[in-house]
Design a protein around this motif. Structure first.
Motif, PDB file in Angstrom:
ATOM      1  N   HIS A 213       0.369 -12.095  -1.349  1.00  0.00           N
ATOM      2  CA  HIS A 213       1.317 -11.765  -0.294  1.00  0.00           C
ATOM      3  C   HIS A 213       0.522 -11.270   0.897  1.00  0.00           C
ATOM      4  O   HIS A 213      -0.364 -10.454   0.756  1.00  0.00           O
TER       5      HIS A 213
ATOM      6  N   PRO B 161       4.739  -3.509  -0.605  1.00  0.00           N
ATOM      7  CA  PRO B 161       4.090  -2.994   0.604  1.00  0.00           C
ATOM      8  C   PRO B 161       5.040  -3.129   1.786  1.00  0.00           C
ATOM      9  O   PRO B 161       5.414  -4.229   2.150  1.00  0.00           O
ATOM     10  N   GLU B 162       5.435  -2.034   2.363  1.00  0.00           N
ATOM     11  CA  GLU B 162       6.441  -2.097   3.417  1.00  0.00           C
ATOM     12  C   GLU B 162       5.853  -1.759   4.782  1.00  0.00           C
ATOM     13  O   GLU B 162       4.977  -0.913   4.884  1.00  0.00           O
ATOM     14  N   LEU B 163       6.386  -2.413   5.795  1.00  0.00           N
ATOM     15  CA  LEU B 163       6.015  -2.073   7.172  1.00  0.00           C
ATOM     16  C   LEU B 163       7.289  -1.813   7.943  1.00  0.00           C
ATOM     17  O   LEU B 163       8.243  -2.569   7.851  1.00  0.00           O
ATOM     18  N   GLU B 164       7.300  -0.733   8.710  1.00  0.00           N
ATOM     19  CA  GLU B 164       8.426  -0.520   9.617  1.00  0.00           C
ATOM     20  C   GLU B 164       7.854  -0.228  10.984  1.00  0.00           C
ATOM     21  O   GLU B 164       7.203   0.784  11.180  1.00  0.00           O
ATOM     22  N   ILE B 165       8.102  -1.139  11.912  1.00  0.00           N
ATOM     23  CA  ILE B 165       7.419  -1.048  13.197  1.00  0.00           C
ATOM     24  C   ILE B 165       8.426  -1.044  14.334  1.00  0.00           C
ATOM     25  O   ILE B 165       9.287  -1.917  14.419  1.00  0.00           O
TER      26      ILE B 165
ATOM     27  N   HIS C 183      10.218  -5.130  10.598  1.00  0.00           N
ATOM     28  CA  HIS C 183      10.041  -4.408   9.341  1.00  0.00           C
ATOM     29  C   HIS C 183       9.867  -5.390   8.188  1.00  0.00           C
ATOM     30  O   HIS C 183      10.449  -6.456   8.205  1.00  0.00           O
ATOM     31  N   THR C 184       9.068  -4.997   7.226  1.00  0.00           N
ATOM     32  CA  THR C 184       8.917  -5.863   6.056  1.00  0.00           C
ATOM     33  C   THR C 184       9.115  -5.058   4.783  1.00  0.00           C
ATOM     34  O   THR C 184       8.561  -3.977   4.630  1.00  0.00           O
TER      35      THR C 184
ATOM     36  N   ALA D 147       0.978 -10.146   5.183  1.00  0.00           N
ATOM     37  CA  ALA D 147       1.872  -9.978   6.313  1.00  0.00           C
ATOM     38  C   ALA D 147       1.079  -9.420   7.473  1.00  0.00           C
ATOM     39  O   ALA D 147       0.173  -8.626   7.294  1.00  0.00           O
TER      40      ALA D 147
ATOM     41  N   ASP E 281       2.934  -2.903  20.579  1.00  0.00           N
ATOM     42  CA  ASP E 281       1.495  -2.886  20.819  1.00  0.00           C
ATOM     43  C   ASP E 281       0.757  -2.340  19.603  1.00  0.00           C
ATOM     44  O   ASP E 281       0.148  -1.286  19.638  1.00  0.00           O
ATOM     45  N   VAL E 282       0.847  -3.064  18.505  1.00  0.00           N
ATOM     46  CA  VAL E 282       0.246  -2.565  17.265  1.00  0.00           C
ATOM     47  C   VAL E 282      -0.455  -3.706  16.542  1.00  0.00           C
ATOM     48  O   VAL E 282      -0.236  -4.863  16.823  1.00  0.00           O
TER      49      VAL E 282
ATOM     50  N   LYS F   5      -1.079   1.035  20.189  1.00  0.00           N
ATOM     51  CA  LYS F   5      -2.470   0.813  19.764  1.00  0.00           C
ATOM     52  C   LYS F   5      -2.719   1.295  18.336  1.00  0.00           C
ATOM     53  O   LYS F   5      -3.824   1.701  17.991  1.00  0.00           O
TER      54      LYS F   5
ATOM     55  N   CYS G   9      -0.894  -4.515  12.638  1.00  0.00           N
ATOM     56  CA  CYS G   9      -0.604  -4.089  11.278  1.00  0.00           C
ATOM     57  C   CYS G   9      -0.733  -5.273  10.347  1.00  0.00           C
ATOM     58  O   CYS G   9      -0.291  -6.359  10.658  1.00  0.00           O
ATOM     59  N   ALA G  10      -1.317  -5.038   9.223  1.00  0.00           N
ATOM     60  CA  ALA G  10      -1.419  -6.114   8.254  1.00  0.00           C
ATOM     61  C   ALA G  10      -1.308  -5.521   6.875  1.00  0.00           C
ATOM     62  O   ALA G  10      -1.700  -4.385   6.630  1.00  0.00           O
ATOM     63  N   HIS G  11      -0.752  -6.276   5.968  1.00  0.00           N
ATOM     64  CA  HIS G  11      -0.834  -5.847   4.583  1.00  0.00           C
ATOM     65  C   HIS G  11      -0.970  -7.060   3.677  1.00  0.00           C
ATOM     66  O   HIS G  11      -0.621  -8.165   4.033  1.00  0.00           O
ATOM     67  N   GLY G  12      -1.494  -6.824   2.530  1.00  0.00           N
ATOM     68  CA  GLY G  12      -1.684  -7.923   1.598  1.00  0.00           C
ATOM     69  C   GLY G  12      -1.562  -7.440   0.177  1.00  0.00           C
ATOM     70  O   GLY G  12      -1.875  -6.298  -0.141  1.00  0.00           O
ATOM     71  N   VAL G  13      -1.070  -8.325  -0.687  1.00  0.00           N
ATOM     72  CA  VAL G  13      -0.958  -8.004  -2.102  1.00  0.00           C
ATOM     73  C   VAL G  13      -1.475  -9.196  -2.888  1.00  0.00           C
ATOM     74  O   VAL G  13      -1.193 -10.328  -2.550  1.00  0.00           O
TER      75      VAL G  13
END
Lengths: 416, 484
Positions: free
Chosen positions: B422, A334-338, B406-407, B424, A342-343, A312, A345-349
């Motif tokens: 970008h 922008p990095e994501l490590e998951i 992972h991204t 994600a 059940d998560v 969550k 997560c979003a990122h944007g550039v």
């Protein structure tokens, strides 16, 4: 703990000797070349400057209603400071002198911490002063705590510790300022621990002198239902690198990182942030913007790690960059490590120039092109500053930030 | 409803055994394991190669010896002993080379039939020219005549070296230099075969070109080398698909694909990769370490990579676009699926050099079981890339609590007129979406398939017709009901 201050210092000194300054071959330092530091300050760049007696201008935020801690060239100035009664504040120098065992935890060097480097090791080995702030349980500080670091060049290693007790609330303003032509280096580490249900709003205003280098690290560890907000503004310094490491250790913790870079000339500004979601039901928000003019170079690296049990998790990260000149440069990652399904997560550039449609719209309303550009630049950056709850600081930063951009003519009009 | 359906765990569905797993018993002419200059000379001699190519190989090999194996990707595997790999294997029946399908070893044809891609049928029905690579040597090529009429050259690269040496010499290694990276250097030294395509000026290739790669002989690394040249104003769509027999030993596959695109030309390169992924404990499976790069040398050149990656124990590849020519366009569409113990570190590089260059990246990752998946991408906008434009979208879908996604997107911008976006997201299949479908009488498994297909649709739409069907089937098979 059997560790003593002496052994920690020795371990850190050894680690520093082994690692030295990071180079661009290190993945975490790929875009930031620290060789400038030794070029500027010599091989002994880490050596702490003698306490120069020069006149230091008053660089504090005007009209700020706050408790003040003044550090001059890395040394606590007790006379010029005004401290609250409800919380315990000691300078690190004093703590080391009186109760060295208490300083151990604050200074401890963790080689395996994320984004750890020789710079942090040097800080552990050499930090002599800083503020040690301990907020007991159930205290809401009536005024912000204003920590002003002024310097007149040379190297300083600072270590600040803030521990906020259960159900307590504090607003801390860390202000790094200088107004001189000397070369120098500020190496600052701030460790913040938030206990259950506590809250901390942290302003980090980097307004160093033009030839000063700034290396900073903010380490936050959050317990259940605590809340942390960082407002980092990067205006000064020729080379600034700040690492923000945030650990959400217990359920319900919430963190928000807001950052604004306004750079011109040959400034180099780099923020690496890392948020570790180690517990379920934590929330993180990250919002970084940069306005880059001249030949400046911006670097942003935001990493969010969601651990195995951290279900969550709700995390969002955004990074927007505005390049005002043909020679400005931005590197962002922008990095994501998951490790968990059940998560959310979003990122944007985004990177770009001002929106042509918006410019056109303003022009159709009879606003000159130049003015329209200014308005949009201002609006772009102000979106980050608008998140500040302290209006005095916000206005101060707005003025300082936009004074840097040559195009802004009617700043007061826009602020009104 | 009186019937109560037993709740099924995602694991039940994702544990499906590899369908295309079998080993064809065929005599192979295989070199003993090991690698030195002698092996390279042997390969070169076997293929009757000219002097320059042997020297080129040796140069690559000498460079390779000075390089160290890279370990930066987000994957883990036991160390590879490059001396225990056999670097050459060719089906024996190749000796005199089949002229038509009738001459092809019937066992081979049987193999393809098992995979559901009988050559005859394809030749007859689909109109696709198939350059089937069985291990390292091409054994059947169809529709040669038809292609010859329009001047398209489509042949094994060893044949191209013999028949069109000047073309090969002009372009080979110009996109991926021999010393580009560890695996590209290794490939340059020991590549045994692959495809060569040349589309002459202004020609639109009349059919989709397709190569089915098979890895068959035990213990042979595959080092394919593909070179495609699209001359001015031409167009070609190239399909690459793979399946492999099941076995326990890890296999290294280090291919190199080079695309050269000149003025106004366009290449569409599609891959469906379904190599043996290893068993559910991560034993066996293919190591897929591939260097793929397209060089848009001409103005208004366009390249489009589409990949569906469901197989291999480890996938490690970044099909890249170098957008050198003004107004050139690069596209990358990818669906990668990792399940069981599969690991994938994949993505793309878009290097904008020319003015008004555009690139689009759409990457969809699906991770189930203990699969680990990384998107690693680079968008670099050089100072000269006035008005460059990039759009990147990378989404991950997680199924199960032991998988990871992972991204790592790198963005480097040196020109202010560039616009780049970008975004994600990472999420799992929404419970509400599933519930909605089920409330409409759709079984859980079908609902998951629908949602996954919808998730991948942006990419599947880019695939040529024949592949789109195959890809859809592949996803369904791989993911049967992967939700709890």
């Amino acid at each position: 703990m059997s560790l003593t201050l002496k052994s920690i210092r020795e371990t850190a000194a050894r680690a520093f000797e082994a690692q030295g300054l990071p180079t661009t071959r290190d993945e975490d330092w790929k875009y930031t070349d620290l060789s400038r530091i030794s070029a500027l300050l010599g091989d002994q760049w880490w050596q702490v400057a003698e306490n120069n007696e020069g006149e230091i201008a008053d660089l504090s935020v005007p009209e700020l209603d706050a408790y003040t801690l003044l550090f001059v060239n890395g040394h606590f100035d007790a006379e010029a400071s005004e401290l609250p009664d409800s919380i315990t504040i000691t300078s690190l120098a004093r703590l080391i002198q009186d109760e060295p065992e208490k300083a151990v935890e604050l200074i401890a060097y963790q080689a395996d911490a994320p984004l750890s480097s020789g710079v942090v090791a040097a800080n552990s080995a050499l930090a002599t002063d800083g503020a040690c702030i301990c907020v007991p349980n159930h205290v809401k500080l009536d005024k912000p705590l204003y920590i002003l670091h002024v310097n007149s060049g040379g190297t300083t290693h600072l270590r600040t510790g803030i521990s906020v007790g259960k159900h307590s609330e504090i607003q801390v303003i860390e202000h790094f300022a200088g107004d001189h032509d000397e070369a120098g280096l500020s190496n600052s580490v701030t460790a913040i621990r938030l206990d259950e249900n506590s809250s901390c709003e942290h302003y980090r205003l980097q307004m160093e002198a033009a030839k000063q280098c700034h290396l900073g690290r903010v380490e936050v560890s959050q317990q259940r239902d605590s809340s942390y907000t960082l407002h980092a503004t990067e205006l000064g310094s020729m080379l600034s690198r700040v690492d923000v490491v945030n650990r959400l250790q217990e359920p319900g913790a919430r963190t928000e990182l807001n950052g604004l870079f306004v750079a011109s000339g040959r400034q180099h500004i780099d923020h690496h942030t890392r948020i570790d979601h180690n517990a379920p039901h934590c929330v993180s928000r990250e919002n970084y913007r940069s306005v880059l003019d001249g030949r400046s170079h911006g670097v942003f690296n935001g990493k969010i790690v969601v651990g195995k049990g951290a279900i969550k998790t709700d995390s969002a990260q955004s990074n927007a960059n505005l390049l005002l000149s043909a020679h400005a440069e931005i590197d962002t990652k922008p990095e994501l490590e998951i490790f968990n399904d059940d998560v959310k997560c979003a990122h944007g550039v985004t990177i770009g120039q001002l929106d042509k449609n918006q410019l056109f719209y303003l022009k159709t309303r009879g606003i000159s092109g130049e003015e329209a550009k200014q308005m949009l630049t201002f609006a772009f950056a102000d979106e980050i500053l608008a998140k500040m709850s302290n209006q005095t600081v916000r206005r101060y930063i707005e003025r300082a930030a936009f004074a840097k951009l040559p195009n802004i003519t009617d700043l007061e009009g826009m602020l009104a | 409803m009186s019937e109560v359906k037993q709740e099924r765990k995602p694991e039940e569905f994702t544990n499906r055994e590899y369908e295309a797993g079998f080993v064809t018993d065929i005599e192979t002419d295989t070199l003993p394991p090991g690698l030195d200059e002698g092996v390279i000379r042997h390969i070169s001699a076997k293929k009757n190669e000219p002097e320059w190519l042997l020297n080129w190989r040796l140069e690559a090999f000498r460079h390779w010896q000075t390089m160290t194996e890279p370990h930066w990707p987000n994957v883990s595997y036991p160390p590879i002993d490059y001396q225990s790999v056999s670097y050459y294997s060719a089906p024996k029946s190749q000796a005199d080379g089949p002229k038509s399908l009738d001459e092809v070893d019937p066992k081979l044809l049987e193999t393809y039939a098992k995979l559901g891609i009988p050559l005859r049928e394809q030749e007859f029905l689909a109109g696709v020219a198939v350059d089937a690579v069985f291990d390292s040597v091409s054994v059947a090529t169809t529709f040669k005549g038809k292609l010859k009429d329009v001047g398209v050259i489509f042949c094994p690269i060893s044949e191209a070296v013999r028949d069109y040496p000047e073309l090969v010499q002009q372009y080979l290694g110009t996109v991926v230099p021999t010393g580009d990276n560890f695996y590209a250097a290794l490939n340059s030294a020991v590549f045994t075969d692959g495809s060569f395509v040349y589309i002459p000026k202004g020609v639109r290739c009349p059919m989709e070109l397709s190569t089915y790669f098979r890895i068959n002989a035990l213990n042979t690394g595959q080092f394919e080398r593909t070179l495609i040249i699209a001359d001015e104003g031409s167009y070609v769509s190239y399909l690459e698909g793979c399946t492999a027999p099941q076995r326990d030993e890890n296999q290294l596959h280090a291919a190199v694909v080079e695309l050269v695109i000149l003025d106004d030309a366009q290449i569409k390169y599609s891959t469906v990769q379904n190599w043996y992924p290893g068993d559910e404990n991560g034993l066996g499976g293919i190591y897929n370490f591939v260097t793929k790069r397209a060089d848009c040398r001409g103005k208004r050149a366009k390249v489009s990579w589409t990949q569906v990656e469901t197989g291999s124990a480890i996938t490690w590849k970044y099909p890249s676009c170098v957008l050198r020519g003004d107004d050139s366009v690069g596209e990358f569409y990818s669906v990668a699926l990792t399940k069981m113990c599969q690991q994938a570190d994949t993505g793309t590089k878009m290097i904008h050099i020319g003015k008004n260059t555009k690139s689009t990246i759409v990457s969809k990752g699906i991770s189930a079981g203990r699969g680990q998946q990384s998107y690693r991408g680079l968008v670099r906008i050089a100072k000269s890339a006035e008005g460059a434009r990039n759009f990147t979208q990378c989404d991950s879908l997680l199924i199960g609590d032991t998988c990871g996604a992972h991204t790592f997107p790198y963005v480097e911008v040196k020109n202010p007129t560039a616009t780049m976006e970008h975004e994600a997201t990472t999420s799992r299949i929404g419970e509400d979406q599933l519930f909605y479908c089920q409330s409409r009488g759709i079984s859980e498994e079908d609902a998951v398939n629908m949602i996954v297909n919808g998730f991948c649709k942006d990419v599947f739409n880019e695939l040529p017709m024949e592949f789109a069907v195959e890809a859809n089937r592949l996803m369904e098979v791989s993911l049967e009901g992967a939700v709890g």
